[in-house]
Design an enzyme around this catalytic site. Structure first.
Site, PDB file in Angstrom:
ATOM      1  N   THR A  38       0.840  -1.203   0.000  1.00  0.00           N
ATOM      2  CA  THR A  38       0.000   0.000   0.000  1.00  0.00           C
ATOM      3  C   THR A  38       0.875   1.252   0.000  1.00  0.00           C
ATOM      4  OG1 THR A  38      -1.753  -1.161   1.207  1.00  0.00           O
ATOM      5  CG2 THR A  38      -1.827   1.252   1.203  1.00  0.00           C
ATOM      6  N   GLU A 227      -4.087  -5.878  -5.613  1.00  0.00           N
ATOM      7  CA  GLU A 227      -4.629  -7.241  -5.435  1.00  0.00           C
ATOM      8  C   GLU A 227      -4.976  -7.875  -6.783  1.00  0.00           C
ATOM      9  OE1 GLU A 227      -4.404  -8.598  -2.670  1.00  0.00           O
ATOM     10  OE2 GLU A 227      -4.700  -7.162  -1.049  1.00  0.00           O
ATOM     11  N   ARG A 666      -1.175 -13.807   8.466  1.00  0.00           N
ATOM     12  CA  ARG A 666      -1.924 -12.759   9.188  1.00  0.00           C
ATOM     13  C   ARG A 666      -1.285 -12.480  10.547  1.00  0.00           C
ATOM     14  NH1 ARG A 666      -3.059 -10.540   5.416  1.00  0.00           N
ATOM     15  NH2 ARG A 666      -1.830 -12.181   4.432  1.00  0.00           N
TER      16      ARG A 666
END
Length: 711
Positions: A38, A227, A666
């Protein structure tokens, strides 16, 4: 004081800087989990504007969630300022398509006020279509039962492949193409567009209209897609058309395209995502600069070691990569084994209790991930028994609540009286005692004359004395006239919304319902409506201006004018030529935003300090200090139920392995892999045991020692 370039690239690693400062060209960024993609995207956009002279209004950034688009805009404001960012197109595929279609509505066979229908409205329409075709609600074929949901899914599958009803293939669903054709006819007549239609119709518009194609080609000079591994074949077709690489006008140059993705995190094949698009991009957009981002800023070495060890067993890779980190190594990955799924749930709750009490972990930084929603039942039960507050991430959307859908249906019918779905939803909400016989006669008129339900109701009311129906029609007429007004400020819109809610009877209706609900109920129905008004009035409606195409540098060479439905950008139009936005404009933007809020962006929680329970698919894009993967066992991960379906079993296993990889990555500090040796179901217990993926992990960075929890 740092110069602007240094400010943009400061803190980036070597590979990130290579992407950000690359010359304008087609680029594929292979970004591993937690590698700061990002930040790279944001910095690249800032660099294009500040150092390559690209007008921000000529940049299109495509994300997969509205949340990601907002985050991108917020970060860019600090680098470029609000003016430049307001002109930037940073949207999802669906939202960008919506803006293109509204700008070229006439060419697309729509009006600017077309309605976007969500899944529940689509399902209601399919059910009505099946009734009109005299098809039963449940159809049995070869012992398998199919219903309206199966028909809707098949329609969406066909659209995602670019197939129209006339392009008949084969389907096990009886009369499927008749259902599809009537469904689409009803949508077209009602000026309604579903999610897949947004993208498909945009593709068809660009392909069929040379002027629109030329105009869009001039509009976007730089396109960035996040993505990319999750794009479908239709979205890839869209990218080729919008960029100009497909059907390029003679002598024209396509936009430069930068895609960011990770083939190792492609987990949506079941809904049309094609990881192959990354390979196609390299070939069809050639020459393509490839840059790999492998410096992970999220996880410990032990966690990454297991992720790398697992994913290398997949055979299909765009390019080999191994994630690395400078984060200090901490606790090893923990393997938990329980007797059965009930014991497993107890162990998970017990561990979480210790994490909170002994290690002082913030509950909101703990996540329990599972492959299927059904697994949450026992985990929830154990959480209650151990006094652990938890939230289910992935519950009902705010916009799916009854009172919200009914309020929005009134607004949709007011701005688009052709909307049959909204008419049917609220003509009797609250009850006006308009009976089924009356509605049946209105429906008959609609069919006979090929008009909308609202027009049919007007026709019926002229010859029949139904005061309640006449009152409803007059109510919609009054508000339809009011939405054409230009508000002076947001207070005018709030007053309009309050009038709709009170004059329609919704206010009284839901205040009474709220009073009747249990005192312990967390769903304050009227309070939710008030929250809706607050959300509408609190939105940033800069989107009203940046959804347009401005005139600067975009005059067609042959001097021909594009449709008058096209909106113009405030920034490029003289003050005396600026469009005055009406209440309808503001409402339409909000309605589109609400309809385009996907299930992946559900309300996260009502408890801030609570443990997160969610499927692995829901966890994509998130990160937590502690992750517990429940059901890391045979039959669940990889999921076994698909093995009997005639499909590429190896492709299925590879996607399941990518799903496990996503779950593992994660975790920032602690990772627990939990399995049971027995699984309970309605027909008894059956043996399970550790997932076969367990044997593909790095045994040197895994142990079963839980003593650290008792510190």
């Amino acid at each position: 004081m740092k110069n602007s370039e240094q400010r943009i690239i400061d803190g980036l690693n070597e590979e990130q800087r290579e992407v950000v400062t690359a010359q304008r060209q087609n680029i594929l960024v292979l970004a591993g989990a937690g590698t700061g993609k990002t930040r790279v995207l944001v910095s690249r956009i800032a660099y294009l504007v500040e150092h390559c002279g690209v007008d921000s209004n000529r940049i299109l950034a495509v994300t997969f969630t509205n949340k990601a688009a907002r985050e991108m805009r917020e970060r860019l404001i600090g680098l470029l300022g609000e003016y430049s960012v307001r002109r930037l197109w940073a949207y999802t595929f669906h939202t960008a398509s919506s803006h293109i279609l509204r700008n070229f509505a006439e060419e697309a066979g729509l009006t600017r006020n077309f309605t976007i229908i969500d899944t529940s409205d689509q399902l209601a329409l399919v059910k009505r279509v099946m009734q009109d075709l005299n098809l039963p609600a449940d159809i049995c074929v070869n012992g398998i039962r199919y219903n309206s949901r199966n028909y809707l899914q098949k329609i969406m599958d066909e659209k995602s492949r670019g197939h129209r009803p006339g392009m008949e293939g084969s389907s096990i669903l009886p009369c499927f193409y008749d259902v599809y054709a009537l469904y689409q006819t009803r949508c077209d007549k009602s000026d309604q567009v579903d999610f897949e239609e947004l993208i498909l119709r945009t593709c068809e518009l660009i392909e069929s209209n040379p002027q629109v194609r030329h105009y869009i080609r001039l509009k976007f000079q730089e396109i960035l897609v996040d993505e990319f591994q999750d794009t479908s074949s239709l979205q890839y077709r869209w990218l080729k058309l919008v960029s100009g690489i497909e059907n390029l006008d003679p002598g024209k140059h396509p936009a430069n395209v930068l895609i960011v993705g990770d083939d190792d995190q492609s987990i949506y094949g079941w809904r049309g995502a094609a990881v192959e698009n990354m390979f196609y991009f390299q070939k069809e957009f050639s020459p393509v600069k490839l840059v790999k981002l492998v410096q992970n800023y999220r996880s410990t070495k032990a966690i990454l070691s297991n992720a790398n060890s697992l994913i290398k067993n997949n055979s299909k890779h765009v390019a080999e990569k191994t994630l690395i980190t400078r984060n200090p190594d901490a606790t090893m990955v923990k393997l938990m084994e329980s007797y059965d799924s009930s014991d497993e749930a107890d162990e998970i709750a017990k561990i979480i209790r210790k994490l909170i009490d002994n290690l002082k972990k913030d509950p909101s930084e703990i996540a329990v991930l599972y492959r299927t929603n059904a697994q949450s039942r026992m985990i929830e039960k154990a959480m209650v028994e151990y006094g652990v507050d938890y939230n289910i991430y992935g519950g009902a959307r705010f916009f799916d609540r009854e009172e919200i859908k009914n309020t929005l249906a009134y607004l949709r019918l007011i701005v688009n009286p052709e909307d049959n779905i909204s008419f049917n939803r609220i003509v009797n909400v609250p009850s006006r005692k308009i009976g089924k016989v009356t509605l049946g006669k209105i429906e008959a008129l609609r069919r006979e004359f090929g008009i909308s339900m609202f027009k049919a109701a007007e026709m019926y009311a002229l010859k029949n004395k139904s005061r309640s129906l006449q009152n409803f029609i007059e109510l919609i007429h009054v508000f339809s006239a009011r939405v054409a007004e230009s508000p002076k400020n947001m207070d005018d819109i709030v007053r309009f919304l309050e009038s709709v809610i009170e004059d329609s009877g919704l206010g009284t209706y839901y205040r009474e319902k709220s009073a009747m609900d249990d005192a312990d109920s967390s769903n304050d129905r009227f309070g939710n409506i008030e929250e809706l008004i607050s959300d509408i009035s609190g939105r940033d409606y800069d989107e009203l201006s940046d959804q347009g195409f401005d005139n600067a540098g975009e005059v067609l060479e042959d001097g021909k004018e594009i449709s008058k439905s096209r909106n113009t950008d405030d920034n490029s139009v003289p003050e005396n030529k600026k469009m005055k936005y009406t209440i309808a404009d503001f409402i339409q933007i909000y309605l589109s935003s609400a309809a385009l809020m996907p299930s992946s962006e559900l309300l996260k929680s009502e408890e801030d300090s609570a443990v997160n329970l969610m499927t692995i698919h829901c966890s994509k894009g998130l990160e937590f200090e502690v992750v517990i993967i429940a059901g890391f066992e045979k039959g669940l991960l990889p999921l076994e139920r698909y093995s009997s379906i005639k499909t590429d079993q190896n492709a299925h296993i590879e996607e399941e392995r990518r799903l496990a990889y996503v779950a593992i990555t994660r975790a920032k500090e602690l990772l627990f892999l939990s399995c049971a040796n027995w699984h309970s179901s309605y027909d008894g217990q059956y043996p399970t045991g550790p997932s076969p993926f367990t044997y593909e992990l790095d045994s040197c960075s895994i142990d079963t020692d839980m003593n650290f929890l008792d510190a």
